[in-house]
Each structure stands twice: as C-alpha cells, then as structure tokens.
Design an enzyme around this catalytic site. Structure first.
Site, short mmCIF file in Angstrom:
data_model
loop_
_atom_site.label_atom_id
_atom_site.label_comp_id
_atom_site.label_asym_id
_atom_site.label_seq_id
_atom_site.Cartn_x
_atom_site.Cartn_y
_atom_site.Cartn_z
CB SER A 115 -23.70 43.91 -48.15
OG SER A 115 -23.31 44.81 -47.16
CG HIS A 136 -24.70 39.36 -50.38
ND1 HIS A 136 -24.90 40.21 -51.43
CD2 HIS A 136 -25.06 40.05 -49.26
CE1 HIS A 136 -25.36 41.35 -50.97
NE2 HIS A 136 -25.47 41.28 -49.66
CD GLU A 148 -24.66 39.12 -55.22
OE1 GLU A 148 -24.54 39.69 -56.31
OE2 GLU A 148 -24.42 39.69 -54.13
CG ASN A 186 -25.15 45.23 -52.52
OD1 ASN A 186 -26.35 45.40 -52.70
ND2 ASN A 186 -24.66 44.67 -51.43
N1 CAA Z 1 -39.45 41.45 -43.53
C1 CAA Z 1 -40.00 40.24 -43.74
N2 CAA Z 1 -40.99 40.02 -44.63
C2 CAA Z 1 -41.46 41.08 -45.29
C3 CAA Z 1 -40.95 42.38 -45.12
C4 CAA Z 1 -39.90 42.54 -44.20
N3 CAA Z 1 -39.31 43.74 -43.98
N4 CAA Z 1 -41.63 43.22 -45.92
C5 CAA Z 1 -42.52 42.47 -46.58
N5 CAA Z 1 -42.41 41.19 -46.22
C6 CAA Z 1 -43.17 40.07 -46.72
C7 CAA Z 1 -44.63 40.20 -46.37
O1 CAA Z 1 -44.91 39.62 -45.09
C8 CAA Z 1 -45.26 39.41 -47.48
O2 CAA Z 1 -45.14 38.03 -47.20
P1 CAA Z 1 -46.31 37.02 -47.56
O3 CAA Z 1 -46.48 37.08 -49.05
O4 CAA Z 1 -45.78 35.73 -47.07
O5 CAA Z 1 -47.51 37.53 -46.85
C9 CAA Z 1 -44.37 39.66 -48.69
O6 CAA Z 1 -43.13 40.11 -48.16
C10 CAA Z 1 -44.93 40.72 -49.60
O7 CAA Z 1 -45.13 41.87 -48.80
P2 CAA Z 1 -46.23 42.98 -49.07
O8 CAA Z 1 -47.40 42.36 -49.80
O9 CAA Z 1 -46.52 43.69 -47.80
O10 CAA Z 1 -45.49 44.05 -49.92
P3 CAA Z 1 -44.86 43.96 -51.33
O11 CAA Z 1 -45.59 43.02 -52.24
O12 CAA Z 1 -44.68 45.36 -51.72
O13 CAA Z 1 -43.42 43.31 -51.08
C11 CAA Z 1 -41.13 43.55 -50.68
C12 CAA Z 1 -42.52 43.86 -50.17
C13 CAA Z 1 -40.93 42.04 -50.72
C14 CAA Z 1 -40.15 44.17 -49.68
C15 CAA Z 1 -41.00 44.13 -52.12
O14 CAA Z 1 -41.34 45.49 -52.12
C16 CAA Z 1 -39.62 43.98 -52.69
O15 CAA Z 1 -39.26 42.94 -53.21
N6 CAA Z 1 -38.81 45.06 -52.59
C17 CAA Z 1 -37.44 45.05 -53.07
C18 CAA Z 1 -36.56 44.38 -52.05
C19 CAA Z 1 -35.12 44.36 -52.47
O16 CAA Z 1 -34.72 44.79 -53.53
N7 CAA Z 1 -34.29 43.80 -51.59
C20 CAA Z 1 -32.87 43.75 -51.81
C21 CAA Z 1 -32.21 44.85 -51.07
S1 CAA Z 1 -30.47 44.85 -51.32
C22 CAA Z 1 -29.88 43.79 -50.18
O17 CAA Z 1 -30.55 43.28 -49.33
C23 CAA Z 1 -28.44 43.47 -50.29
C24 CAA Z 1 -27.52 44.29 -49.50
O18 CAA Z 1 -26.42 43.80 -49.26
C25 CAA Z 1 -27.79 45.66 -49.11
#
Ligand code: CAA
Length: 279
Positions: A115, A136, A148, A186
């Site tokens: 990352s 990424h 990415e 990031n």
């Molecule tokens: N693992 C796997 N699947 C997950 C999950 C998890 N931790 N959390 C939620 N999901 C899935 C659910 O199963 C659901 O799937 P289906 O539609 O197939 O049923 C879907 O995501 C939507 O979940 P929810 O309805 O429960 O909740 P939501 O609509 O609030 O979505 C979320 C949850 C997808 C996490 C959403 O809140 C989101 O997009 N959050 C932002 C995530 C983000 O920004 N990620 C990037 C982080 S930075 C990074 O990763 C890079 C790095 O290098 C640090």
C-alpha cells in the site's frame, strides 16, 4: 491460467477469491494454519453469496475447488502471475521477490499489493525487474472495483499491458500510476483519516460526529474513523510514516493519537477495538 497469491490475510484471501473467478489459485502463507484460515474466510464469504442467492452451491464449490492453500513457495513454479500480499515490511517483501525470481519462470509477472512501500526498491533486487509491478487492491477486495497499477522505472510496457488485462478480467478497473509515495488513493485518503484523528484528539467533535459529518456532508460511504478501523490503524500509521519520510513535508506528520492507539494494540476491527468498539 494459474495465479499465485502470497499472504492469506485480509487482502491476500480477497485477491485469491477474486482471482479464482478466472483461473486456478495457489494461496501461500508462512504456515499451513494461516493458509487454511485464509481459505476459511473465502469459504465463509462464498457461503454468504450462496445464502443471498447470488451464486448456487455448484458455483461456490467450483470456485473453492480452484483454490489450493499451502505453505510452500516452491509450489508457484508454474504460475503466470504472483500477487504478493504479505506483511508490509520491505525486507520481507525483498526476500520473497528474490525467492520468486528463482522459483518462477522468466516471464512470470511478479506483482506486489503493497500500500505504500517502494516497488522500485523491491524490483531493484530481482533478476528481470521489468516484470515487477504494483497491483494495489482495496479493502474489501471483493467489493472494491479499483486496482492501482503502479509502474517502476523498470516495468516493461508488455508487463503493464498484461497486468491491465488481468485486472480487467477480474471485473475491476485499473488506473495507471508512476510510482510515487502512497500512489494516488492513499496519498489522498490516509492524510484525510489522519486529520480526522487530529480533530478527535483536539476535542473538536466526537468520533461519531466526525464520521456522520463526512458520511452525510461529503457522501462518503463510511466516516474516516470507521474507515481507519477497517483498514487497520497500524496500516494507516505505516502509510503516514512513509508519506512523511519520503516527502519530508510536515503536513504528513502522523497524529500522536494514532501512534498511541497503535502502541496500545487498538488496531481497529481486527483487534475488535479502534476508534469504535467491535466486541
Ligand atoms: N469484507 C467483505 N465484504 C464486505 C465487507 C468486508 N469487510 N464489508 C462489507 N462487505 C460487503 C457486504 O457483504 C455487501 O456485499 P453484497 O452487496 O454482495 O451483499 C457489500 O459489501 C455492502 O455491504 P453492506 O451493505 O453491509 O454495507 P455498506 O453498503 O455500508 O458497504 C462497504 C460496506 C463496502 C465497506 C462501504 O462502506 C465502503 O465502500 N466503504 C469504504 C471502503 C473503502 O474506502 N475502502 C478502501 C480502503 S483503503 C485501502 O484499502 C487501501 C490501502 O492500501 C489501505
């Protein structure tokens, strides 16, 4: 196609699941127990998909049957691409890539999911560094559509083009980035999270209100503090440290509260305690 994935943690097992839709996957971790835990996490997610009626049990079994979990790097001899998602430690990654360069065929693509570490520094120690690239992925891998595609000064156009096709075959969108600290996402996202931690420490607003403000005021799917808990506070801190170290700009200094929480072992969802409680 056979795809190798190294590291069966959150990112690695997510990548393995996504990759199992397009080929056979060999998921490798340091011991069999960790590799099996990764496979169990995939199985649990696929079961949920089955319960929701998105895939039938035959499809679930077919996807699972394509993934082999093991603790032997040597098993990656015949893969076309390896995606490394081991711990965020440059020395660990360099050792893995040196071993991969020996084990895998000359034209196997060697990708890292780092990352924030320097992919150029990883590639520099590898024979044929032209086949090393950053892929990424984002957490949760099976939901997030972006990858990415990070190129070093060594990456060949053929490696970049093949990797882009691979990413698109997973149903994801690739954006091309020349290596730069934190890449694109990031570089923008983690300083925002860090600033939210400063706001919390200053007592400007509660954790709940900071998150509500960004969910409802900026239409973010989750607030910055809940997102920090999802990513892992140790990962957020490591990325801030990289940005600060590489850019030398005080605007990237990590919030002392972030450091304190990492030292206390409050790392977010994975330890059930971060800015919010998950017990
Ligand atoms: N693992 C796997 N699947 C997950 C999950 C998890 N931790 N959390 C939620 N999901 C899935 C659910 O199963 C659901 O799937 P289906 O539609 O197939 O049923 C879907 O995501 C939507 O979940 P929810 O309805 O429960 O909740 P939501 O609509 O609030 O979505 C979320 C949850 C997808 C996490 C959403 O809140 C989101 O997009 N959050 C932002 C995530 C983000 O920004 N990620 C990037 C982080 S930075 C990074 O990763 C890079 C790095 O290098 C640090």
């Amino acid at each position: 196609m056979i795809i190798g994935v190294i590291g069966a943690g959150t990112m690695g097992n997510g990548i393995a699941e996504a990759a199992a839709h397009v080929g056979k996957v060999i998921l490798v971790d340091v011991d069999q127990k960790r590799a099996d835990q990764g496979l169990q996490a995939i199985s649990k997610r696929l079961n949920r998909q089955t319960e929701k009626g998105r895939i039938d049990t035959a499809e679930r079994d077919e996807i699972l049957s394509r993934i082999t979990a093991c603790a032997d790097l040597q098993s990656l001899e015949e893969v076309q691409i390896v995606v490394e998602a081991a711990s965020e430690d440059l020395g660990v990654k360099q050792d893995i890539f040196t071993a991969l360069a020996r084990i895998c065929s000359e034209d196997c693509i060697l990708a890292t999911n780092t990352s924030a570490l320097s992919i150029t520094a990883i590639a520099a120690g590898v024979t044929r560094p032209d086949r090393v690239i950053g892929l990424h992925f984002f957490n949760p891998v099976t939901v997030m559509k972006l990858v990415e595609l990070v190129q070093t000064p060594f990456t060949s156009p053929e490696c970049a083009a093949w990797s882009k096709d691979f990413v698109e075959s997973l149903g994801k969108t690739a954006v091309c980035v020349e290596e730069s600290p934190g890449f694109v996402v990031n570089r923008l996202l983690i300083p925002m999270i860090n600033e939210a931690v400063f706001l919390l420490a200053e007592g400007a607003a509660s954790a709940e209100d900071i998150d509500t403000a960004m969910r409802l005021g900026a239409n973010h799917p989750m607030g910055p503090l809940a997102l920090a808990d999802l990513v892992g506070l140790d990962i957020c801190l490591a990325i801030m440290e990289t940005l600060y170290g590489e850019m030398g700009d005080p605007k990237f200094r990590p919030a002392p509260l972030l450091r304190k929480m990492v030292r206390a072992g409050h790392l977010g969802r994975k330890t059930k305690k971060g800015f919010f409680d998950y017990h």
